[in-house]
Design a protein around this motif. Structure first.
Motif, PDB file in Angstrom:
ATOM      1  N   GLY A 255      -1.319   3.803   0.919  1.00 15.30           N
ATOM      2  CA  GLY A 255      -1.312   3.175   0.168  1.00 15.30           C
ATOM      3  C   GLY A 255      -1.032   2.630  -1.289  1.00 15.30           C
ATOM      4  N   GLU A 259       0.760  -1.760  -3.254  1.00 18.82           N
ATOM      5  CA  GLU A 259       0.462  -1.910  -2.030  1.00 18.82           C
ATOM      6  C   GLU A 259      -1.184  -2.506  -1.964  1.00 18.82           C
ATOM      7  OE1 GLU A 259       2.669   0.454   1.598  1.00 18.82           O
ATOM      8  OE2 GLU A 259       1.258   1.261  -0.331  1.00 18.82           O
ATOM      9  N   ARG A 262      -1.240  -5.980  -4.184  1.00 20.70           N
ATOM     10  CA  ARG A 262      -0.769  -6.988  -3.338  1.00 20.70           C
ATOM     11  C   ARG A 262      -1.668  -7.200  -2.029  1.00 20.70           C
ATOM     12  NH1 ARG A 262       3.669  -4.356  -2.098  1.00 20.70           N
ATOM     13  NH2 ARG A 262       3.670  -3.396  -0.494  1.00 20.70           N
ATOM     14  N   TYR A 263      -3.000  -6.670  -1.976  1.00 18.34           N
ATOM     15  CA  TYR A 263      -4.363  -6.333  -1.186  1.00 18.34           C
ATOM     16  C   TYR A 263      -4.977  -7.631  -2.387  1.00 18.34           C
ATOM     17  CZ  TYR A 263      -8.129  -6.549   1.775  1.00 18.34           C
ATOM     18  OH  TYR A 263      -8.888  -6.623   2.906  1.00 18.34           O
TER      19      TYR A 263
END
Length: 321
Positions: A255, A259, A262-263
């Motif tokens: 990612g 990404e 977002r995690y």
């Protein structure tokens, strides 16, 4: 064309004089860092709300050395940013973006310890996002992450230590150049470039390398929850692609930075948060100092920098092809 040359000369002179003016008012760049006008400003990348997720960037060679213009080192700047994160209760997670071949053992370990302190003091989740390269010391820092994201083509690995010594003894002998060391002990001039390295000296240096290597292995074992035997098998200095690293358990997911961010938000327990990056407010002054240094540079070809690296050997967690 003649007029253009004069305009360029005037611009250079103006930059030089402005650099002198700023330095005269505030002192050196190191003094500027402590000046009330010097502060990190927060640039909002995306999101909203009161909570924050900080994107911190480790770009280039990891070093604890200031440059010749007195600009703070990477470790000084990152340490200051980590301190601000630690003191800011609104920061709920950290995304560490690494694009680095590694660097000095001490500088890398200091940053690693600072990241661990952040996790211990604030219990902040750290998510690592690897760029094109996150090798050796870059991976050393990545082990602090609760999760590591990378691209399948990211260059990582190079798990190990290197210690380079420059030697010109054969060339010096051919030229009839000799250096005599009057020393207090047998090993006082250990690693001297003017003579061959002896076996006892090689053993001493290898011992230092082995100690740093064992520390690196310990960091991977703890950070990635891998067995020591498994780490010893893969930590032979070779580089891996992101694809290979994932199969070995060195990274977790494929990612990009978004990404990974977002995690990090999901780990923070927050529904929404501002994604921020730090930028210093004296970038113009930094530019003036840098240009002043450039135009007054007595070594335009960079030969002194090359010589300095060779004559001041250091233990390195660094990918060096």
């Amino acid at each position: 064309m003649h007029r253009k040359k004069w305009v360029a000369l005037v611009i250079v002179l103006a930059v030089f004089l402005l650099g002198l003016l700023v330095e005269g008012i505030y002192g050196t760049y190191t003094d500027l860092v402590d000046h009330p006008g010097f502060a990190w400003e927060e640039n909002v990348v995306s999101g909203y709300g009161n909570s924050k997720i900080v994107q911190l960037f480790v770009n280039g060679t990891i070093s604890g050395q200031q440059n010749s213009a007195g600009v703070p080192s990477m470790t000084e700047l990152l340490t200051e940013q980590l301190r601000r994160i630690e003191e800011d209760e609104l920061v709920k997670a950290l995304v560490l973006r690494i694009d680095s071949p590694g660097g000095e053992v001490v500088a890398t370990d200091e940053l690693h310890r600072r990241l661990l302190r952040l996790k211990q003091v604030r219990n902040l989740p750290i998510v690592v996002s690897m760029g094109s390269t996150a090798a050796s010391g870059g991976y050393y820092l990545a082990t602090t992450g609760d999760a590591i994201f990378a691209n399948p083509n990211t260059l990582t690995g190079s798990l190990g230590v290197i210690f380079n010594l420059f030697n010109y003894s054969e060339a010096a002998n051919k030229l009839g150049v000799h250096q005599y060391a009057i020393k207090s002990g047998r090993f006082k001039d250990i690693g001297s470039p003017s003579r061959p390295l002896t076996d006892p000296e090689r053993h001493i240096f290898q011992t230092l390398v082995n100690e740093s290597y064992n520390n690196f292995v310990d960091v991977i074992v703890k950070g990635r929850n891998l067995s020591r035997q498994r780490v010893l098998e893969i930590a032979d200095g070779r580089v891996y692609s992101g694809e290979q690293a994932k199969r070995m358990g060195l990274i977790d997911e494929f990612g990009d930075l978004e990404e990974a961010t977002r995690y990090a938000l999901s780990l923070s327990g927050e529904k929404e948060a501002m994604v921020i990056r730090y930028a210093d407010q004296l970038s113009i002054s930094k530019l003036l100092f840098s240009m002043k240094q450039y135009w007054s540079n007595p070594d335009p070809l960079g030969l002194n920098r090359i010589w300095d690296r060779q004559s001041s050997p250091r233990l390195l967690y660094q990918f060096m092809p």
